[in-house]
Design a protein around this motif. Sequence first.
Motif, mmCIF file in Angstrom:
data_model
loop_
_atom_site.group_PDB
_atom_site.id
_atom_site.type_symbol
_atom_site.label_atom_id
_atom_site.label_comp_id
_atom_site.label_asym_id
_atom_site.label_seq_id
_atom_site.Cartn_x
_atom_site.Cartn_y
_atom_site.Cartn_z
ATOM 1 N N ILE A 328 7.568 -3.168 -1.296
ATOM 2 C CA ILE A 328 8.197 -1.847 -1.431
ATOM 3 C C ILE A 328 8.951 -1.501 -0.151
ATOM 4 N N LEU A 329 8.357 -1.826 0.995
ATOM 5 C CA LEU A 329 8.991 -1.522 2.281
ATOM 6 C C LEU A 329 10.260 -2.341 2.505
ATOM 7 N N ARG A 330 10.384 -3.488 1.835
ATOM 8 C CA ARG A 330 11.602 -4.302 1.936
ATOM 9 C C ARG A 330 12.644 -3.901 0.902
ATOM 10 N N GLY A 331 12.267 -2.987 0.009
ATOM 11 C CA GLY A 331 13.192 -2.577 -1.034
ATOM 12 C C GLY A 331 13.230 -3.519 -2.218
ATOM 13 N N VAL A 332 12.338 -4.518 -2.253
ATOM 14 C CA VAL A 332 12.320 -5.515 -3.320
ATOM 15 C C VAL A 332 11.652 -4.953 -4.568
ATOM 16 N N PRO A 335 7.221 1.584 -6.344
ATOM 17 C CA PRO A 335 5.813 1.863 -6.650
ATOM 18 C C PRO A 335 5.421 1.568 -8.096
ATOM 19 N N LYS A 336 6.348 1.752 -9.024
ATOM 20 C CA LYS A 336 6.007 1.522 -10.440
ATOM 21 C C LYS A 336 5.734 0.043 -10.725
ATOM 22 N N ASP A 337 6.127 -0.841 -9.790
ATOM 23 C CA ASP A 337 5.878 -2.268 -9.974
ATOM 24 C C ASP A 337 4.483 -2.690 -9.527
ATOM 25 N N GLU A 359 5.526 10.276 4.333
ATOM 26 C CA GLU A 359 6.845 9.661 4.227
ATOM 27 C C GLU A 359 6.826 8.378 3.402
ATOM 28 N N GLY A 360 5.679 8.029 2.819
ATOM 29 C CA GLY A 360 5.573 6.792 2.054
ATOM 30 C C GLY A 360 6.178 6.914 0.665
ATOM 31 N N ALA A 361 6.778 5.827 0.178
ATOM 32 C CA ALA A 361 7.423 5.848 -1.140
ATOM 33 C C ALA A 361 6.413 6.100 -2.256
ATOM 34 N N CYS A 362 5.241 5.478 -2.178
ATOM 35 C CA CYS A 362 4.237 5.669 -3.230
ATOM 36 C C CYS A 362 3.748 7.115 -3.263
ATOM 37 N N ALA A 363 3.559 7.700 -2.088
ATOM 38 C CA ALA A 363 3.150 9.101 -2.026
ATOM 39 C C ALA A 363 4.226 10.004 -2.612
ATOM 40 N N ALA A 374 5.829 6.236 -14.009
ATOM 41 C CA ALA A 374 5.473 4.875 -13.613
ATOM 42 C C ALA A 374 4.281 4.369 -14.404
ATOM 43 N N LEU A 375 3.268 5.217 -14.592
ATOM 44 C CA LEU A 375 2.096 4.814 -15.356
ATOM 45 C C LEU A 375 2.439 4.556 -16.813
ATOM 46 N N ASN A 376 3.319 5.387 -17.355
ATOM 47 C CA ASN A 376 3.750 5.190 -18.737
ATOM 48 C C ASN A 376 4.482 3.854 -18.885
#
Length: 380
Positions: A328-332, A335-337, A359-363, A374-376
């Motif tokens: 996720i931090l590399r943009g690859v 969070p839904k993945d 500042e985290g993407a998942c948060a 994402a869960l759906n």
Amino acid sequence: MKYVDEYRDGRLAGHIAEKIRLEARPEQQYAFMEFCGGHTHAIFRYGIPDLLPDNVKMIHGPGCPVCVLPVPRIDAAIELAVVHKVILCSYGDMMRVPGSDRRSLLKAKADGADIRMVYSCADALGIAQDNPEREVVFFAIGFETTTPPTALVIRQARQQGVKNFSVFCNHVLTPSAISTILESPEVRDMGIVPLKGFIGPAHVSTVIGSQPYEYFAEEYQKPVVIAGFEPLDVLQAILMLIRQVNEGRAEVENEFVRAVTKDGNMKAKSLVADIFELRPEFEWRGLGLVPYSGLRIKKEYGFYDAENRFSLIASTGRDHKACECPSILRGVKTPKDCKLFGKGCTPENPVGSCMVSSEGACAAYYSYGRHQQALNNQKG
């Protein structure tokens, strides 16, 4: 504009969004990385993805200082508190990031270690002055924004003759991370991350200025637009990037002119240069060893370097095998993945650092409702 509310005007946001829809060419795909985690949260907080056409995508970058610190550095901080019995002072977000075996500073504190949350390096120096019989270590993290305050406190500690204070330095540099991303196989060779340009960080740029990004625009032909954190800032930056792509330009543009100049804060940069020097390499979560991307305390101030004062065991700890934070931090990935997202990994029980920090993407996904989507998607 003079007031923050003016940068959150829904009518103006709709007007800029309409310009984006009109100027985004249907045959073109636009993928822009917002490097800074503060931008990621602004994007989701204000629902910006819902205002963008389908061919304009935002990619989340590694600009979260809590997220990018690797497990071995967290393990070392825990070792300082548990084994060396120091008073370890840390920012609040860092307290909950899992180290090896999902042990965090907060869990070490619950087990009896003297770990204290502080708001600044100056707070840690104050604790050292109040506890002259104890060794006090400040767990320093962050990009160019938080580095000058740490440098100032180290200088103050020496001027005041404080002998029981030191800094565990984990300050990292934005340009080096951008270079690593652009040189990564996913971007350069494989096309997995089809980057067209960057939204440059706001706070970092107030210190270093806009000039350092000119290299990326020229060498990699990737436009950069430095933007503030308000929704109109971000939307305007996206529009500016689309115009550059459409016109075949790759330049550095400054949307955040109210705070950022070309040369930045010369006094702050001089202070940092006086206290710190480049490390030959530094490990980032997700990016691996990045050359000349971290700072260490110069020998002149080496007495205040915790890595000189204490013998630390090199940890080999790694992220949880199922955690997708590094990707996720590399943009690859997003969070839904991640199979753990919203299930085994939540803000209350984080497995990875991207779910911890504000500042985290998942948060960001979780806090602003996109976790349900994402869960759906995972169930589907």
